[in-house]
Design a protein around this motif. Structure first.
Motif, PDB file in Angstrom:
ATOM      1  N   LYS A  88       5.464 -23.591-109.930  1.00  0.00           N
ATOM      2  CA  LYS A  88       4.640 -24.607-110.583  1.00  0.00           C
ATOM      3  C   LYS A  88       4.332 -25.768-109.645  1.00  0.00           C
ATOM      4  CE  LYS A  88       6.764 -23.762-115.123  1.00  0.00           C
ATOM      5  NZ  LYS A  88       7.560 -24.374-116.224  1.00  0.00           N
ATOM      6  N   PHE A  89       3.134 -26.323-109.822  1.00  0.00           N
ATOM      7  CA  PHE A  89       2.720 -27.543-109.149  1.00  0.00           C
ATOM      8  C   PHE A  89       2.450 -28.580-110.239  1.00  0.00           C
ATOM      9  CE2 PHE A  89       1.539 -23.955-106.549  1.00  0.00           C
ATOM     10  CZ  PHE A  89       1.974 -24.311-105.270  1.00  0.00           C
ATOM     11  N   PRO A  90       3.471 -29.346-110.657  1.00  0.00           N
ATOM     12  CA  PRO A  90       3.333 -30.238-111.816  1.00  0.00           C
ATOM     13  C   PRO A  90       2.213 -31.265-111.685  1.00  0.00           C
ATOM     14  CG  PRO A  90       5.638 -29.992-111.195  1.00  0.00           C
ATOM     15  CD  PRO A  90       4.835 -29.372-110.109  1.00  0.00           C
ATOM     16  N   LYS A 122       8.582 -37.259-115.922  1.00  0.00           N
ATOM     17  CA  LYS A 122       7.497 -38.252-115.867  1.00  0.00           C
ATOM     18  C   LYS A 122       6.110 -37.626-115.713  1.00  0.00           C
ATOM     19  CE  LYS A 122      10.669 -41.321-116.148  1.00  0.00           C
ATOM     20  NZ  LYS A 122      10.954 -41.934-117.475  1.00  0.00           N
ATOM     21  N   GLU A 123       6.008 -36.314-115.833  1.00  0.00           N
ATOM     22  CA  GLU A 123       4.690 -35.691-115.741  1.00  0.00           C
ATOM     23  C   GLU A 123       3.942 -35.867-117.055  1.00  0.00           C
ATOM     24  OE1 GLU A 123       5.257 -31.112-116.122  1.00  0.00           O
ATOM     25  OE2 GLU A 123       6.918 -31.814-114.875  1.00  0.00           O
ATOM     26  N   ALA A 124       2.617 -36.019-116.927  1.00  0.00           N
ATOM     27  CA  ALA A 124       1.764 -36.228-118.102  1.00  0.00           C
ATOM     28  C   ALA A 124       1.780 -34.989-118.986  1.00  0.00           C
ATOM     29  CB  ALA A 124       0.338 -36.541-117.658  1.00  0.00           C
ATOM     30  N   LEU A 125       1.766 -35.209-120.307  1.00  0.00           N
ATOM     31  CA  LEU A 125       1.778 -34.114-121.272  1.00  0.00           C
ATOM     32  C   LEU A 125       0.430 -34.042-121.986  1.00  0.00           C
ATOM     33  CD1 LEU A 125       5.316 -34.544-122.898  1.00  0.00           C
ATOM     34  CD2 LEU A 125       4.647 -33.057-120.994  1.00  0.00           C
ATOM     35  N   SER A 126      -0.200 -32.907-121.909  1.00  0.00           N
ATOM     36  CA  SER A 126      -1.490 -32.710-122.576  1.00  0.00           C
ATOM     37  C   SER A 126      -1.287 -32.015-123.915  1.00  0.00           C
ATOM     38  CB  SER A 126      -2.424 -31.870-121.698  1.00  0.00           C
ATOM     39  OG  SER A 126      -1.851 -30.611-121.441  1.00  0.00           O
ATOM     40  N   ALA A 127      -2.314 -32.085-124.763  1.00  0.00           N
ATOM     41  CA  ALA A 127      -2.340 -31.427-126.079  1.00  0.00           C
ATOM     42  C   ALA A 127      -1.216 -31.885-126.990  1.00  0.00           C
ATOM     43  CB  ALA A 127      -2.293 -29.900-125.911  1.00  0.00           C
ATOM     44  N   THR A 151      -3.609 -35.760-126.768  1.00  0.00           N
ATOM     45  CA  THR A 151      -3.714 -36.236-125.390  1.00  0.00           C
ATOM     46  C   THR A 151      -4.577 -35.288-124.578  1.00  0.00           C
ATOM     47  OG1 THR A 151      -1.687 -35.070-124.786  1.00  0.00           O
ATOM     48  CG2 THR A 151      -1.465 -37.354-125.466  1.00  0.00           C
ATOM     49  N   ASP A 152      -5.285 -35.843-123.594  1.00  0.00           N
ATOM     50  CA  ASP A 152      -6.137 -35.020-122.749  1.00  0.00           C
ATOM     51  C   ASP A 152      -5.319 -34.398-121.622  1.00  0.00           C
ATOM     52  OD1 ASP A 152      -5.751 -37.024-120.862  1.00  0.00           O
ATOM     53  OD2 ASP A 152      -7.717 -37.942-121.172  1.00  0.00           O
ATOM     54  N   ASP A 153      -6.000 -33.795-120.647  1.00  0.00           N
ATOM     55  CA  ASP A 153      -5.291 -33.089-119.586  1.00  0.00           C
ATOM     56  C   ASP A 153      -4.538 -34.047-118.655  1.00  0.00           C
ATOM     57  OD1 ASP A 153      -7.927 -33.918-118.923  1.00  0.00           O
ATOM     58  OD2 ASP A 153      -7.828 -32.765-117.062  1.00  0.00           O
ATOM     59  N   LYS A 154      -4.770 -35.361-118.786  1.00  0.00           N
ATOM     60  CA  LYS A 154      -4.044 -36.347-117.984  1.00  0.00           C
ATOM     61  C   LYS A 154      -2.987 -37.073-118.811  1.00  0.00           C
ATOM     62  CE  LYS A 154      -7.937 -37.180-114.874  1.00  0.00           C
ATOM     63  NZ  LYS A 154      -8.753 -36.082-115.415  1.00  0.00           N
ATOM     64  N   GLY A 155      -2.785 -36.618-120.045  1.00  0.00           N
ATOM     65  CA  GLY A 155      -1.761 -37.211-120.895  1.00  0.00           C
ATOM     66  C   GLY A 155      -2.210 -38.440-121.648  1.00  0.00           C
ATOM     67  N   ASN A 156      -3.495 -38.810-121.558  1.00  0.00           N
ATOM     68  CA  ASN A 156      -3.997 -40.007-122.229  1.00  0.00           C
ATOM     69  C   ASN A 156      -4.587 -39.660-123.590  1.00  0.00           C
ATOM     70  OD1 ASN A 156      -3.397 -41.596-119.909  1.00  0.00           O
ATOM     71  ND2 ASN A 156      -5.315 -40.917-118.962  1.00  0.00           N
ATOM     72  N   PHE A 157      -4.581 -40.653-124.486  1.00  0.00           N
ATOM     73  CA  PHE A 157      -5.204 -40.449-125.792  1.00  0.00           C
ATOM     74  C   PHE A 157      -5.916 -41.720-126.218  1.00  0.00           C
ATOM     75  CE2 PHE A 157      -1.022 -42.145-126.827  1.00  0.00           C
ATOM     76  CZ  PHE A 157      -1.281 -43.069-127.834  1.00  0.00           C
ATOM     77  N   VAL A 170       1.196 -40.229-122.861  1.00  0.00           N
ATOM     78  CA  VAL A 170       2.446 -39.546-123.198  1.00  0.00           C
ATOM     79  C   VAL A 170       2.918 -38.767-121.976  1.00  0.00           C
ATOM     80  CG1 VAL A 170       3.605 -37.938-124.749  1.00  0.00           C
ATOM     81  CG2 VAL A 170       1.701 -39.321-125.601  1.00  0.00           C
ATOM     82  N   THR A 171       4.191 -38.880-121.658  1.00  0.00           N
ATOM     83  CA  THR A 171       4.760 -38.171-120.516  1.00  0.00           C
ATOM     84  C   THR A 171       6.061 -37.483-120.911  1.00  0.00           C
ATOM     85  OG1 THR A 171       6.007 -40.136-119.842  1.00  0.00           O
ATOM     86  CG2 THR A 171       3.810 -39.832-118.867  1.00  0.00           C
ATOM     87  N   ASN A 172       6.512 -36.611-120.037  1.00  0.00           N
ATOM     88  CA  ASN A 172       7.834 -36.018-120.159  1.00  0.00           C
ATOM     89  C   ASN A 172       8.844 -37.085-119.735  1.00  0.00           C
ATOM     90  OD1 ASN A 172      10.335 -34.680-119.247  1.00  0.00           O
ATOM     91  ND2 ASN A 172       9.230 -32.770-119.607  1.00  0.00           N
ATOM     92  N   ASN A 173       9.775 -37.401-120.615  1.00  0.00           N
ATOM     93  CA  ASN A 173      10.681 -38.512-120.371  1.00  0.00           C
ATOM     94  C   ASN A 173      11.550 -38.308-119.132  1.00  0.00           C
ATOM     95  OD1 ASN A 173      11.582 -41.084-121.301  1.00  0.00           O
ATOM     96  ND2 ASN A 173      13.504 -40.149-121.972  1.00  0.00           N
TER      97      ASN A 173
END
Length: 909
Positions: free
Chosen positions: A867-869, A39-44, A58-64, A33-36
């Motif tokens: 921020k450092f996305p 494009k940064e990965a979205l966690s939780a 999703t984990d800290d890299k945006g994967n589930f 899952v990412t921010n549309n």
């Protein structure tokens, strides 16, 4: 520990069997899952099967990734706060989803108000919420400090790391009228009775959200919820994963007025990992080190009759006053009142004990000199400043850990441990140096969608903590007994008067003679002082030993689904608990010289809610019954109504009762604090201590009488409105009135022992009844380009105070907070900032340490961030009380200056 070991073994065995069965037929669902837009990965981000309970985050890299027995095709629901939810068809292939930002005010879900999840807009009572995003954006050195910016909240700051929050009045160091619950565990030190704030428990990186329920809440949360309940909830390791850390460093005392400029360090780390679909764990640690603020109020304080500081007052005078008793000067509390009757004033001591030592020819002149001494003239011993008797080093170490196991999609088991140790300063009857103070909390919990059971214990150890006020008095006695010191003082005074010196000059010369050889400077380097603070109070020292523990067992069941009530708009839940205190102070704090004292409490509660008129009206009634073995049982009801006047527009009204049982100290304390002995109010304790000898009231000298010792009670009515206007403006308004009865306070009495008066402060109920009322309003507005502005204004006041009644209300009549910030602007919206303005009115503060006027306070806090996305990291530079205007919000407490910091946090959003 044996029980926990058995539970762990059982969980492992269950895992092995259930995993084998589950693996026989399952479908694996995975994706990212990412921010549309960015494009940064979205966690939780929550990923669940529509119409079911299976899912993950999703984990800290945006994967589930998760498994389910359901066969595709089916629909996934992807949702996260601040983003529009999305439904995605799953056909067995890997899923890739982009979410659109959709931040709307008032969308938060809260639990504290009704013990069930509900939109904050629909809460039946006033409630405030702080999210982990708020914590990242707020200009504060500690997440606990952010609570002070909420509407209706007051803060009493004893020291840099010891802060007490209150709502709706009765603010003090160590508030006993507000429950503080951290991950379901009462955060109160069971022996010392104060909530320990952020000294133990969750690290900043592990806080998911904070909910503050203002006003009476005993009906659901039991004894102590007189004026509110604070819930601090941690991050679940299944949802929030990965390694995070935060390094915060800064400086305070930049002007050198209190101490030399000193470093501030606060380091946090958290690691959470999902081992499998069944298992997850988290561990965390934090380390805080700083040079503390200091109490340096040098005003002269006059104690009332019988050593009662609560009704004393600040008077004119400085160290040149022979009776000088500085607010934050310790040891000077000792004066002639400690002498037997007939010698307990400077005048009688000079006439009867010292003047006869002079040769006969001097007697006529001495008679004239003594006659000129005012009968009210007192003399106190020379004291020491706080900086000389309390270490300036503040240290706090916190360790946390938890192991979670999903027994089924709907049932999760966990074992958790929180441990904290450190040095800080607390204001009670004296200033207490909490040195190597430690508390551990250990919990086992089974939690389902509709029910939970938990058991936990709180283990307290006061370590090397001591009462600085009492310790300094005892130190003076060891260096030179008062009988010798006052004898030398009085003799030198009379000698100088005979030599023609003025009264002031004679007093100054007499003090110099009596203080000859007196140690000066930092007493923590003095072996005699270290001996005193290492000796228990019961043996004539300043050390208090406290290894009190609490054992708690509780559960709750929402029967709505089980009884099929949801279809009719009905909700019904029940719960109960059993707790046991085991007091263990070895006779230094409690009357437990014969062994541990046990106190048992039992409570049960229920709540019924009903929606009517097509969900336009929601009615809720709650009731709770509690029984403490030393007091009669108490029933407390609550009734509320939420009226939907328009979409996202609700009016709320409520009636509540609340109460608190006397604390463990109110019941069983027996503590000599120098000027008096604090004594619990239980009849069996009074009878044991006083025996058959008469006891007298220090104010009237009449025989003291004690009525029934019973719980304190309150009845509250509230009306409020919360509405979201145009999806941009969130408005919240409330007004309330409350009446309090059977206040738990203290009565000063004395007995004649060995020809001298021995003073006791006995816990009793006041016969007076008081009324409080107040109101508050807050607004939050979303401006264009991610700018936000918020403001709140609130007022509390007390009335119907009986003559001579001490309420400890300690609340300014008017307060306000204004915030302004931006969550993302500039290139790629990486920059952010936040500003907070805070003002409170002047007021009169009543405390067991003393009483006096406190001036109004204005502070500014602020920070900027970048921020450092790619690494989900934030660099911040900020300051609290940035203009370094020293202030005090509790009589005798530390004076708080500016603190300036920079921080870098990795993997935090």
């Amino acid at each position: 520990m044996k029980q926990l070991h058995c539970l762990c073994v059982a969980l492992v065995l269950f895992t092995l069997t259930s995993t084998v069965a589950f693996a026989q037929s399952s479908t694996t669902v995975s994706g990212s899952v990412t921010n549309n837009k960015t494009k940064e990965a979205l966690s939780a981000v929550s990923v669940t099967i529509k119409g079911g309970t299976a899912g993950t985050f999703t984990d800290d890299k945006g994967n589930f990734k998760f498994t389910t027995t359901q066969k595709p095709p089916f629909t996934l629901i992807i949702s996260s706060v601040g983003y529009a939810p999305k439904e995605v068809a799953f056909d067995g292939s890997t899923v890739s989803v982009g979410l659109e930002t959709n931040f709307v005010l008032g969308e938060e879900v809260v639990v504290a108000a009704s013990r069930v999840p509900e939109r904050i807009l629909e809460s039946p009572v006033s409630i405030e919420r702080i999210s982990s995003a708020n914590i990242r954006q707020s200009p504060a050195t500690n997440y606990y400090d952010i609570v002070g910016n909420l509407k209706g909240v007051d803060v009493t700051t004893s020291s840099l790391t010891f802060k007490t929050i209150s709502t709706r009045g009765f603010n003090s160091s160590g508030n006993l009228r507000l429950n503080q619950i951290m991950d379901g565990m009462d955060n109160q030190a069971p022996g010392l009775n104060f909530a320990v704030g952020s000294i133990i428990g969750l690290t900043e990186l592990d806080v998911d959200n904070v909910e503050l329920l203002a006003g009476a809440s005993s009906a659901l949360y039991g004894p102590g919820g007189m004026n509110g309940t604070l819930l601090i909830n941690s991050k679940n390791p299944f949802k929030y994963q990965g390694l995070s850390f935060q390094i915060k460093t800064g400086v305070n005392h930049i002007d050198g007025k209190q101490r030399d400029p000193a470093a501030f360090n606060d380091w946090n780390v958290r690691w959470a990992q999902k081992i499998s679909e069944k298992w997850a764990f988290k561990i965390g640690a934090s380390f805080t080190q700083a040079t503390d603020w200091v109490g340096n109020d040098k005003r002269n304080f006059q104690t009332a009759a019988g050593g009662d500081r609560t009704t004393g007052q600040v008077i004119a005078g400085d160290r040149s006053d022979p009776a000088y008793d500085g607010v934050n000067v310790y040891g000077d509390e000792t004066n002639f009142s400690a002498f037997p009757a007939g010698l307990n004033t400077f005048k009688t001591f000079a006439q009867n004990a010292v003047a006869p030592l002079f040769p006969g020819p001097y007697q006529p002149a001495l008679a004239n000199i003594i006659a000129s001494i005012p009968a009210t003239q007192n003399v106190s011993r020379t004291g020491y400043d706080e900086k000389d008797v309390i270490s300036p080093l503040t240290v706090n170490v916190k360790l946390t850990g938890a192991l979670h196991y999903k027994i089924t999609d709907n049932l999760e088991a966990s074992i958790a441990a929180n441990y904290g140790i450190g040095n800080t300063v607390y204001t009670g009857l004296g200033r207490y140096s909490l040195k190597n103070f430690r508390i551990g909390q250990y919990k086992f919990e089974l939690k389902s969608k509709n029910w939970y059971v938990r058991a936990y214990t709180t283990q307290e150890d006061a370590g090397d903590s001591y009462n600085a006020s009492a310790a300094t008095q005892y130190f003076n006695e060891k260096v030179k007994p008062s009988s010798v010191w006052f004898g030398q003082y009085t003799q030198a005074y009379l000698t100088n008067r005979l030599g023609g010196a003025s009264d002031a000059m004679a007093h100054a010369a007499a003090r110099a003679v009596a203080d000859a050889g007196r140690p000066t400077g930092n007493l923590l380097d003095n072996p005699i002082f270290n001996q005193v603070i290492s000796t228990p109070i019961s043996k004539g020292g300043g050390l208090f030993v406290d290894k009190t523990s609490l054992y708690m067992y509780e559960g709750q069941y929402n029967l709505t689904d089980a009884l099929g009530l949801a279809k009719s708009g009905t909700e019904f839940l029940v719960g109960g608990n059993y707790k046991e205190y085991r007091l263990n102070s070895e006779g230094t704090l409690f009357a437990d010289t014969a062994g541990k004292i046990k106190i048992a409490e039992t409570g049960v509660y229920g709540q019924l809610s009903q929606k009517v008129f097509n969900d336009v009206l929601k009615l809720t009634v709650s009731g709770r019954y509690d029984k403490n073995e030393n007091f009669a049982g108490r029933f407390t009801p609550r009734a509320s109504a939420v009226i939907k006047v328009a979409e996202n527009q609700n009016i709320r009204v409520s009636y509540q009762q609340a109460y608190r049982f006397p604390s463990t100290q109110n019941q069983w304390i027996k503590l000599n604090v120098g000027a008096a002995t604090l004594l619990g109010g239980l009849p069996q304790l009074r009878n044991y201590v006083f025996g058959s000898a008469p006891v007298y009231d220090v104010r009237t000298n009449a025989p003291a009488t004690f009525g029934e010792f019973k719980p304190e009670t309150a009845t509250s009515y509230e009306i409020g409105y919360k509405g979201l206007i145009g999806k941009k403006l969130l408005l919240d308004v409330y007004g309330y009135t409350a009446s309090y009865d059977n206040f738990i306070g203290g009565t000063n009495v004395y007995q004649i022992v060995g020809g001298a008066a021995k003073v006791y402060q006995v816990s009793t109920n006041s016969t007076g009844k008081v009324t409080t009322r107040g109101y508050g309003v807050s607004l939050d507005y979303l401006l264009p380009q991610n700018f936000t502005i918020g403001a709140n204004f609130y007022s509390d006041e007390i009335s119907d105070i009986p003559t001579g009644f001490v309420t400890f209300f300690n609340t300014p009549k008017y307060r306000t907070n204004i915030t302004f910030g931006n969550t993302g602007f500039g290139p790629d919206k990486r920059l952010g900032f936040s500003l907070v303005y805070r003002w409170q009115d002047s007021f009169y503060y009543e405390g067991t340490f003393g009483a006096g006027d406190l001036p109004s306070v204005i502070t500014f806090d602020g920070q900027i961030s970048y921020k450092f996305p790619a690494t989900k990291s934030i660099l911040k530079i900020g300051a609290t009380n940035m203009f370094n205007r020293y202030y005090t919000n509790g009589f005798g407490n530390a004076q708080i200056g500016g603190l300036y910091y920079a921080s870098f946090a990795f993997n935090v959003f």
